[in-house]
Write an enzyme that holds these catalytic residues in place. Structure first.
Site, PDB file in Angstrom:
ATOM      1  N   TYR A 182     -25.640  38.533  59.408  1.00 33.97           N
ATOM      2  CA  TYR A 182     -24.403  38.828  58.664  1.00 33.97           C
ATOM      3  C   TYR A 182     -24.119  37.720  57.637  1.00 33.97           C
ATOM      4  O   TYR A 182     -23.333  37.917  56.713  1.00 33.97           O
ATOM      5  CB  TYR A 182     -23.182  38.941  59.584  1.00 33.97           C
ATOM      6  N   SER A 216     -11.659  45.354  61.894  1.00 33.08           N
ATOM      7  CA  SER A 216     -10.650  45.795  60.935  1.00 33.08           C
ATOM      8  C   SER A 216     -10.318  44.637  60.010  1.00 33.08           C
ATOM      9  O   SER A 216     -10.321  43.476  60.427  1.00 33.08           O
ATOM     10  CB  SER A 216      -9.382  46.282  61.642  1.00 33.08           C
ATOM     11  N   ARG A 273      -3.666  46.723  61.964  1.00 29.50           N
ATOM     12  CA  ARG A 273      -4.569  47.578  62.747  1.00 29.50           C
ATOM     13  C   ARG A 273      -5.249  46.779  63.870  1.00 29.50           C
ATOM     14  O   ARG A 273      -5.570  47.328  64.914  1.00 29.50           O
ATOM     15  CB  ARG A 273      -5.594  48.249  61.835  1.00 29.50           C
ATOM     16  N   LEU A 323     -15.258  53.028  66.871  1.00 29.52           N
ATOM     17  CA  LEU A 323     -14.409  54.038  66.201  1.00 29.52           C
ATOM     18  C   LEU A 323     -15.222  54.848  65.192  1.00 29.52           C
ATOM     19  O   LEU A 323     -14.640  55.531  64.343  1.00 29.52           O
ATOM     20  CB  LEU A 323     -13.251  53.344  65.464  1.00 29.52           C
TER      21      LEU A 323
HETATM   22  N1  LIG Z   1     -25.473  45.120  67.035  1.00 35.56           N
HETATM   23  C1  LIG Z   1     -25.522  45.850  65.944  1.00 35.56           C
HETATM   24  O1  LIG Z   1     -26.593  46.254  65.479  1.00 35.56           O
HETATM   25  C2  LIG Z   1     -24.242  46.223  65.265  1.00 35.56           C
HETATM   26  C3  LIG Z   1     -24.226  47.251  64.307  1.00 35.56           C
HETATM   27  C4  LIG Z   1     -22.993  47.579  63.716  1.00 35.56           C
HETATM   28  C5  LIG Z   1     -21.849  46.904  64.081  1.00 35.56           C
HETATM   29  N2  LIG Z   1     -21.899  45.889  65.004  1.00 35.56           N
HETATM   30  C6  LIG Z   1     -20.687  45.118  65.384  1.00 35.56           C
HETATM   31  O2  LIG Z   1     -19.641  46.020  65.690  1.00 35.56           O
HETATM   32  C7  LIG Z   1     -18.482  45.692  64.930  1.00 35.56           C
HETATM   33  C8  LIG Z   1     -17.618  46.912  64.691  1.00 35.56           C
HETATM   34  O3  LIG Z   1     -18.388  47.987  64.211  1.00 35.56           O
HETATM   35  P1  LIG Z   1     -18.109  48.781  62.851  1.00 35.56           P
HETATM   36  O4  LIG Z   1     -17.342  47.958  61.899  1.00 35.56           O
HETATM   37  O5  LIG Z   1     -19.437  49.311  62.443  1.00 35.56           O
HETATM   38  O6  LIG Z   1     -17.291  50.039  63.330  1.00 35.56           O
HETATM   39  P2  LIG Z   1     -15.820  50.337  63.925  1.00 35.56           P
HETATM   40  O7  LIG Z   1     -15.242  49.118  64.529  1.00 35.56           O
HETATM   41  O8  LIG Z   1     -15.993  51.559  64.739  1.00 35.56           O
HETATM   42  O9  LIG Z   1     -15.001  50.755  62.640  1.00 35.56           O
HETATM   43  C9  LIG Z   1     -14.487  49.832  61.736  1.00 35.56           C
HETATM   44  C10 LIG Z   1     -13.583  50.609  60.784  1.00 35.56           C
HETATM   45  O10 LIG Z   1     -12.497  51.127  61.529  1.00 35.56           O
HETATM   46  C11 LIG Z   1     -11.302  50.901  60.839  1.00 35.56           C
HETATM   47  N3  LIG Z   1     -10.243  50.671  61.832  1.00 35.56           N
HETATM   48  C12 LIG Z   1     -10.159  49.687  62.764  1.00 35.56           C
HETATM   49  N4  LIG Z   1      -9.051  49.828  63.506  1.00 35.56           N
HETATM   50  C13 LIG Z   1      -8.417  50.945  63.035  1.00 35.56           C
HETATM   51  C14 LIG Z   1      -7.224  51.615  63.388  1.00 35.56           C
HETATM   52  N5  LIG Z   1      -6.442  51.163  64.375  1.00 35.56           N
HETATM   53  N6  LIG Z   1      -6.870  52.727  62.686  1.00 35.56           N
HETATM   54  C15 LIG Z   1      -7.659  53.181  61.676  1.00 35.56           C
HETATM   55  N7  LIG Z   1      -8.810  52.592  61.304  1.00 35.56           N
HETATM   56  C16 LIG Z   1      -9.188  51.485  61.976  1.00 35.56           C
HETATM   57  C17 LIG Z   1     -11.534  49.723  59.945  1.00 35.56           C
HETATM   58  O11 LIG Z   1     -10.888  49.903  58.707  1.00 35.56           O
HETATM   59  P3  LIG Z   1      -9.856  48.795  58.131  1.00 35.56           P
HETATM   60  O12 LIG Z   1     -10.661  47.545  57.886  1.00 35.56           O
HETATM   61  O13 LIG Z   1      -9.355  49.425  56.873  1.00 35.56           O
HETATM   62  O14 LIG Z   1      -8.813  48.631  59.191  1.00 35.56           O
HETATM   63  C18 LIG Z   1     -13.046  49.746  59.703  1.00 35.56           C
HETATM   64  O15 LIG Z   1     -13.330  50.417  58.497  1.00 35.56           O
HETATM   65  C19 LIG Z   1     -19.083  45.051  63.658  1.00 35.56           C
HETATM   66  O16 LIG Z   1     -18.157  44.257  62.984  1.00 35.56           O
HETATM   67  C20 LIG Z   1     -20.211  44.234  64.257  1.00 35.56           C
HETATM   68  O17 LIG Z   1     -19.694  43.019  64.781  1.00 35.56           O
HETATM   69  C21 LIG Z   1     -23.071  45.564  65.614  1.00 35.56           C
END
Ligand SMILES: NC(=O)c1ccc[n+]([C@@H]2O[C@H](COP(=O)([O-])OP(=O)(O)OC[C@H]3O[C@@H](n4cnc5c(N)ncnc54)[C@H](OP(=O)(O)O)[C@@H]3O)[C@@H](O)[C@H]2O)c1
Length: 277
Positions: free
Chosen positions: A50, A233, A238, A191
């Protein structure tokens, strides 16, 4: 409600609700991690790939929160996989960037089977754990077959396997198989990147019934299934909302409604095909 914790096979407790910093540059990462710590998150997930470990470390120091109160997690990138010297040097770079002398969770980011180095990388991480540099050795995106390879090589399975898991792709089958072997699944993208879940009528109706938001309902559903998660987020409001999932109560019927969204793992990222260096 107190923030829930998950107890790993060796007795280590980790916060069940973690903040994933995502692929932001250092300056933004520092801002978002600062907000997450202020909101109350005590597990922060980053990765060497990252490119923001320096920003994460800066946020942690600026927060004034004692180092031992935060579970810090990072990941070994593909180009750093290899034997003891390679992995030791990679962890050294991670610790230096984070500004800490040990890491809590250290995960092999992807198995990259075509590289053929994940077993020796795992062996190296176990040695670093014995030396106290890593508290909870783990992996990410590993299938049950990849875990078998690790067990054959070292007889030791990871404490944590961070995997994609959300209502559409819950991976409930493999999560249960892992649990039976003492490997704790941690959900990423819980999410589904907020890709439209909140517009799903069945979820909205459950959210109305329990007086919560759709995001809180989904996060509570993960907790009830025994899956700690890392959510992302950029919004402090949020972030607080997401932590509020701890206060939501779902009935067995409501959980079953969400269970039925599952399309099976064929729709998930295929760890055997993924390229990451
Ligand atoms: N190990 C791996 O290969 C891998 C791969 C992908 C991700 N990850 C990890 O997982 C973490 C999270 O995954 P992700 O970012 O892919 O997906 P996620 O957490 O499912 O979704 C993030 C999105 O959800 C929105 N969000 C968060 N809370 C919300 C709420 N209460 N209401 C509405 N929208 C909301 C955020 O938008 P806003 O910013 O506008 O709130 C953001 O765009 C990453 O940061 C990383 O650390 C690991």
């Amino acid at each position: 409600m107190a923030h829930p914790v998950t107890v790993l096979r060796d007795g280590t407790s980790i916060p069940s609700m973690g903040f994933g910093v995502g692929e932001h540059a250092d300056i933004a990462a520092e801002r978002y991690v600062t907000a997450a710590l202020e909101a109350g998150f005590r597990l922060v997930d980053t990765a060497r790939s990252y490119g923001n470990e320096r920003g994460v470390g800066a946020a942690l120091r600026r927060s004034g929160i004692p180092r031992d109160d935060v579970f810090l997690q990072s990941k070994l990138r593909g180009s750093d996989q290899g034997g003891q010297p390679a992995v030791r040097a990679a962890l050294g770079r991670t610790l230096e960037a984070l500004g800490t002398d040990h890491i809590d969770g250290y995960l092999i980011h992807w198995p990259l089977p075509r590289l053929g180095r994940f077993e020796e990388s795992w062996e190296a991480i176990l040695t670093l754990a014995e030396e106290g540099l890593v508290r909870a050795p783990g992996v990410s995106n590993f299938t049950l077959a990849h875990l078998d390879n690790l067990e054959r090589r070292t007889s030791v399975l990871p404490l944590v396997n961070q995997v994609q898991s959300s209502p559409s792709v819950s991976r409930c089958y493999s999560v249960e198989r892992m649990r039976a072997r003492g490997v704790q699944a941690q959900a990423y993208s819980p999410l589904e990147h907020a890709s439209g879940l909140h517009r799903t009528a069945a979820l909205r109706s459950i959210a109305d019934e329990v007086g919560a938001t759709t995001a809180q309902v989904v996060l509570r559903w993960h907790l009830d299934a025994g899956r700690p998660f890392v959510v992302h987020s950029t919004s402090p409001a949020r972030l607080r909302e997401d932590l509020g999932a701890a206060d939501v109560t779902l009935s067995p019927r409501q959980r079953e409604v969400i269970d039925r969204f599952d399309h099976d793992e064929a729709h998930a990222v295929d760890p055997d095909e993924h390229h990451e260096m």
